[in-house]
Design a protein around this motif. Structure first.
Motif, short mmCIF file in Angstrom:
data_model
loop_
_atom_site.label_atom_id
_atom_site.label_comp_id
_atom_site.label_asym_id
_atom_site.label_seq_id
_atom_site.Cartn_x
_atom_site.Cartn_y
_atom_site.Cartn_z
N ALA A 51 0.81 -1.22 0.00
CA ALA A 51 0.00 0.00 0.00
C ALA A 51 0.85 1.27 0.00
O ALA A 51 0.32 2.35 -0.23
CB ALA A 51 -0.93 0.00 1.21
N PHE A 52 2.15 1.15 0.25
CA PHE A 52 3.02 2.32 0.41
C PHE A 52 3.03 3.22 -0.82
O PHE A 52 2.89 4.44 -0.71
CB PHE A 52 4.44 1.89 0.76
CG PHE A 52 5.42 3.03 0.78
CD1 PHE A 52 5.53 3.83 1.90
CD2 PHE A 52 6.20 3.32 -0.32
CE1 PHE A 52 6.41 4.89 1.93
CE2 PHE A 52 7.09 4.38 -0.30
CZ PHE A 52 7.19 5.17 0.83
N ALA A 53 3.22 2.64 -1.99
CA ALA A 53 3.39 3.44 -3.21
C ALA A 53 2.14 4.26 -3.51
O ALA A 53 2.21 5.46 -3.80
CB ALA A 53 3.73 2.55 -4.39
N LEU A 54 0.96 3.63 -3.44
CA LEU A 54 -0.28 4.35 -3.73
C LEU A 54 -0.57 5.40 -2.66
O LEU A 54 -0.96 6.52 -2.98
CB LEU A 54 -1.44 3.36 -3.85
CG LEU A 54 -2.77 3.96 -4.27
CD1 LEU A 54 -2.67 4.62 -5.63
CD2 LEU A 54 -3.84 2.89 -4.28
N GLU A 55 -0.35 5.05 -1.40
CA GLU A 55 -0.60 6.00 -0.32
C GLU A 55 0.31 7.22 -0.43
O GLU A 55 -0.13 8.36 -0.29
CB GLU A 55 -0.38 5.30 1.03
CG GLU A 55 -0.66 6.18 2.22
CD GLU A 55 -0.46 5.46 3.53
OE1 GLU A 55 -0.76 6.08 4.57
OE2 GLU A 55 0.00 4.31 3.54
N THR A 56 1.57 6.99 -0.74
CA THR A 56 2.52 8.09 -0.89
C THR A 56 2.16 8.97 -2.07
O THR A 56 2.20 10.20 -1.98
CB THR A 56 3.95 7.54 -1.07
OG1 THR A 56 4.25 6.70 0.04
CG2 THR A 56 4.96 8.66 -1.14
N ALA A 57 1.78 8.35 -3.18
CA ALA A 57 1.43 9.12 -4.38
C ALA A 57 0.21 10.01 -4.12
O ALA A 57 0.19 11.17 -4.51
CB ALA A 57 1.17 8.17 -5.54
N VAL A 58 -0.81 9.47 -3.45
CA VAL A 58 -2.03 10.24 -3.18
C VAL A 58 -1.73 11.36 -2.18
O VAL A 58 -2.13 12.51 -2.38
CB VAL A 58 -3.16 9.34 -2.67
CG1 VAL A 58 -4.35 10.17 -2.20
CG2 VAL A 58 -3.60 8.37 -3.75
N LYS A 59 -1.01 11.06 -1.11
CA LYS A 59 -0.71 12.07 -0.10
C LYS A 59 0.09 13.23 -0.66
O LYS A 59 -0.10 14.37 -0.27
CB LYS A 59 0.04 11.45 1.08
CG LYS A 59 -0.84 10.69 2.03
CD LYS A 59 -0.06 10.18 3.20
CE LYS A 59 -0.94 9.46 4.18
NZ LYS A 59 -0.17 8.93 5.34
N ARG A 60 1.00 12.95 -1.60
CA ARG A 60 1.79 14.01 -2.19
C ARG A 60 0.97 14.88 -3.14
O ARG A 60 1.38 15.97 -3.49
CB ARG A 60 3.00 13.42 -2.91
CG ARG A 60 4.04 12.88 -1.95
CD ARG A 60 5.19 12.22 -2.66
NE ARG A 60 6.17 11.73 -1.71
CZ ARG A 60 7.26 11.05 -2.05
NH1 ARG A 60 7.50 10.78 -3.32
NH2 ARG A 60 8.10 10.65 -1.12
N MET A 61 -0.19 14.40 -3.57
CA MET A 61 -1.07 15.18 -4.44
C MET A 61 -2.07 16.03 -3.66
O MET A 61 -2.74 16.88 -4.23
CB MET A 61 -1.82 14.25 -5.40
CG MET A 61 -0.95 13.60 -6.40
SD MET A 61 -1.89 12.52 -7.47
CE MET A 61 -0.58 11.75 -8.38
N LEU A 62 -2.20 15.77 -2.37
CA LEU A 62 -3.12 16.52 -1.53
C LEU A 62 -2.47 17.82 -1.08
O LEU A 62 -1.24 17.95 -1.10
CB LEU A 62 -3.53 15.68 -0.32
CG LEU A 62 -4.36 14.44 -0.62
CD1 LEU A 62 -4.59 13.66 0.66
CD2 LEU A 62 -5.67 14.80 -1.28
N PRO A 63 -3.27 18.81 -0.63
CA PRO A 63 -2.69 20.06 -0.14
C PRO A 63 -1.83 19.82 1.09
O PRO A 63 -2.08 18.89 1.86
CB PRO A 63 -3.89 20.93 0.21
CG PRO A 63 -5.09 20.18 -0.13
CD PRO A 63 -4.72 18.83 -0.60
N LYS A 64 -0.83 20.64 1.26
CA LYS A 64 0.04 20.53 2.42
C LYS A 64 -0.59 21.30 3.58
O LYS A 64 -1.29 22.27 3.38
CB LYS A 64 1.42 21.11 2.12
CG LYS A 64 2.06 20.61 0.84
CD LYS A 64 2.16 19.10 0.80
CE LYS A 64 2.81 18.62 -0.47
NZ LYS A 64 1.86 18.10 -1.44
N GLY A 65 -0.35 20.86 4.79
CA GLY A 65 -0.86 21.54 5.98
C GLY A 65 -1.96 20.75 6.66
O GLY A 65 -2.22 19.59 6.34
#
Length: 155
Positions: A106-120
């Protein structure tokens, strides 16, 4: 100048108590990593909704199954590298996507989605709406997630 606006010109505002967040189920089998991640991030942010606003979290809860069977284009399984630093001198570690998928599918998909979300703080709250599972089983049957096909893979 008149301050009267037509009903269609008003910005919709939904109070936090009135927000209806749906649960959707996405099957990641044979889906391309980046394309699927961008569509999931789009749903989590609520950009598919008419009443979407940038100061609220109005997106859907997304349950992803079969994350271990995700595909990537080209030679990314061997060439894509994830970096991690231990904060000690000489502590930079690098791992390929294939090694990460063996340890945590699940790491790759979770990381990819989180990096596309707004920061903060708002982005961290949105990241909690993402549930990823390596296999076909998930513990969210009580929420009755609606199966959604986000991307038809034409192969």
């Amino acid at each position: 100048m008149s301050t009267h606006l037509l009903k269609s010109q008003r910005t919709p505002y939904v109070r936090n108590e009135e927000i209806q967040q749906n649960w959707i189920l996405v099957d990641a089998e044979n889906q391309t990593l980046g394309r699927l991640a961008s569509l999931i991030a789009y749903r989590i942010q609520g950009k598919h909704r008419v009443d979407q606003s940038f100061h609220q979290t109005v997106g859907d809860f997304v349950v992803v199954i079969n994350a271990g069977k995700i595909s990537v284009t080209g030679n990314k399984m061997d060439q894509k590298i994830y970096y991690h630093h231990s904060r000690y001198p000489g502590g930079l570690r690098e791992t390929t996507l294939a090694d990460k998928m063996d340890r945590d599918p699940a790491f790759a998909l979770e990381t990819a989605v989180k990096r596309m979300l707004p920061k903060g703080p708002r982005g961290r709250k949105m990241a909690l709406q993402l549930k990823i599972y390596a296999g076909a089983e998930h513990p969210h049957q009580a929420q009755k997630p609606t199966p959604v096909v986000l991307n038809e893979n034409k192969q």
